[in-house]
Design an enzyme around this catalytic site. Structure first.
Site, PDB file in Angstrom:
ATOM      1  N   HIS A   1      43.722  49.304  46.344  1.00 58.27           N
ATOM      2  CA  HIS A   1      43.078  48.047  46.721  1.00 58.27           C
ATOM      3  C   HIS A   1      43.400  46.940  45.719  1.00 58.27           C
ATOM      4  O   HIS A   1      43.652  47.193  44.542  1.00 58.27           O
ATOM      5  CB  HIS A   1      41.568  48.211  46.955  1.00 58.27           C
ATOM      6  CG  HIS A   1      40.737  48.391  45.724  1.00 58.27           C
ATOM      7  ND1 HIS A   1      39.542  49.067  45.734  1.00 58.27           N
ATOM      8  CD2 HIS A   1      40.904  47.974  44.445  1.00 58.27           C
ATOM      9  CE1 HIS A   1      39.025  49.043  44.526  1.00 58.27           C
ATOM     10  NE2 HIS A   1      39.824  48.397  43.729  1.00 58.27           N
TER      11      HIS A   1
ATOM     12  N   ASN B   1      43.094  53.599  44.933  1.00 60.95           N
ATOM     13  CA  ASN B   1      43.527  53.706  46.339  1.00 60.95           C
ATOM     14  C   ASN B   1      44.416  52.536  46.755  1.00 60.95           C
ATOM     15  O   ASN B   1      44.704  52.361  47.923  1.00 60.95           O
ATOM     16  CB  ASN B   1      42.301  53.794  47.261  1.00 60.95           C
ATOM     17  CG  ASN B   1      41.441  52.530  47.219  1.00 60.95           C
ATOM     18  OD1 ASN B   1      41.775  51.557  46.544  1.00 60.95           O
ATOM     19  ND2 ASN B   1      40.333  52.535  47.947  1.00 60.95           N
TER      20      ASN B   1
ATOM     21  N   ASP C   1      36.389  38.188  43.552  1.00 54.98           N
ATOM     22  CA  ASP C   1      35.338  38.806  44.368  1.00 54.98           C
ATOM     23  C   ASP C   1      33.969  38.778  43.693  1.00 54.98           C
ATOM     24  O   ASP C   1      33.852  38.449  42.509  1.00 54.98           O
ATOM     25  CB  ASP C   1      35.721  40.258  44.732  1.00 54.98           C
ATOM     26  CG  ASP C   1      36.340  41.015  43.555  1.00 54.98           C
ATOM     27  OD1 ASP C   1      36.080  40.638  42.396  1.00 54.98           O
ATOM     28  OD2 ASP C   1      37.076  41.976  43.791  1.00 54.98           O
TER      29      ASP C   1
ATOM     30  N   GLU D   1      40.329  46.885  50.839  1.00 54.02           N
ATOM     31  CA  GLU D   1      40.476  48.342  50.877  1.00 54.02           C
ATOM     32  C   GLU D   1      41.577  48.741  51.865  1.00 54.02           C
ATOM     33  O   GLU D   1      41.997  47.922  52.690  1.00 54.02           O
ATOM     34  CB  GLU D   1      39.139  48.962  51.297  1.00 54.02           C
ATOM     35  CG  GLU D   1      37.965  48.642  50.365  1.00 54.02           C
ATOM     36  CD  GLU D   1      37.988  49.407  49.041  1.00 54.02           C
ATOM     37  OE1 GLU D   1      39.012  50.036  48.707  1.00 54.02           O
ATOM     38  OE2 GLU D   1      36.970  49.374  48.331  1.00 54.02           O
TER      39      GLU D   1
END
Ligand code: PGA
Length: 245
Positions: free
Chosen positions: A138, A136, A67, A143
């Site tokens: 990801h 979380n 990313d 996400e």
């Protein structure tokens, strides 16, 4: 999913580096999928040290990163381009034109996403993708809620991810709102996946990864369906797993 429990972050990094080095020695043309963040820093240090000491060469290796932030130039010190230069590329002998990250400053972000996926295909796909895991769940910047079939795409970062990454910036307002990330389907096409987790902050995510069934609320659960995933987690990251076994 194969799980390797190690005692601490240092051991996790050493083990991950060992796996990557073995792959490169077996296949000098390997395509490595790389990650940024705090987790892989020790692995990159171990790779750099090995390159120095044992002369493992990256001359024919190609790398693709997961990313990049939207709006940060490659020269911006907070860009993932800069991170990779600082933590790995400048310490090994990989040629400049063999490491790739999404271009977060592209005029058409949509076209950049399509280009990135096509480029990975042209390279022959990813032999080993290195991953961290968000608190979380990801992976990359996919996400919670991201459909598992998504290819590389532009994401709006969640508040929790921006908070977690604010440590690299002057303040949270400077953390970009968007990023380009390999999609979950892009990641799942990798021939092998190596997910690293270290520290108490990741304990809940690791528990969920090892105990939950597939659900889009927890993106890392997409990995359950992949035939070649290795998780290396240290004692703190594994600390909540036993409660559920
Ligand atoms: P970290 O990030 O390595 O900085 O903890 C991992 C991630 O968010 O994927």
């Amino acid at each position: 999913m194969k799980t390797i429990s190690v005692s601490n972050e240092k051991e996790m990094s050493r083990k991950a580096a060992e796996i990557i080095i073995a792959l490169i020695r077996e296949n000098p043309n390997a395509v490595l999928g790389l990650a940024t963040g705090g987790t892989p820093e020790g692995t990159y240090r171990a790779l750099a040290l090995d390159h120095q000491k044992n002369k493992t060469t990256y001359r024919s290796v190609r790398t693709v990163n997961l990313d990049e932030y939207v709006g940060l130039d490659a020269n911006d010190p907070n860009s993932y381009h800069a991170y990779m230069e600082e933590h790995l590329f400048r310490h090994i002998d990989i040629p400049q034109d063999q490491h790739f990250l999404p271009n977060g400053s592209a005029e058409s972000l949509e076209a950049e996403c399509r280009r990135y996926d096509r480029m990975i295909e042209r390279l022959g796909g990813i032999d080993l993708q290195l991953l961290g895991i968000g608190e979380n769940g990801h992976i990359g910047f996919n996400e919670p809620g991201t459909p598992f079939q998504t290819a590389t795409h532009v994401v709006t970062l969640t508040e929790s991810t921006r908070r977690a990454n604010a440590r690299y910036f002057e303040n949270i307002d400077e953390v970009p709102a968007q990023a380009i990330t390999m999609g979950i389907s892009t990641i799942l096409k990798s021939k092998a996946i190596l997910l690293l987790a270290s520290g108490e902050k990741k304990a809940d995510a690791v528990r969920r990864l090892l105990t939950e069934t597939q659900n889009t609320d927890f993106p890392a659960s997409s990995l359950i369906a992949h035939p070649n995933v290795t998780v290396i987690a240290d004692r703190e990251a594994m600390s909540r797993v036993h409660l559920y076994q």
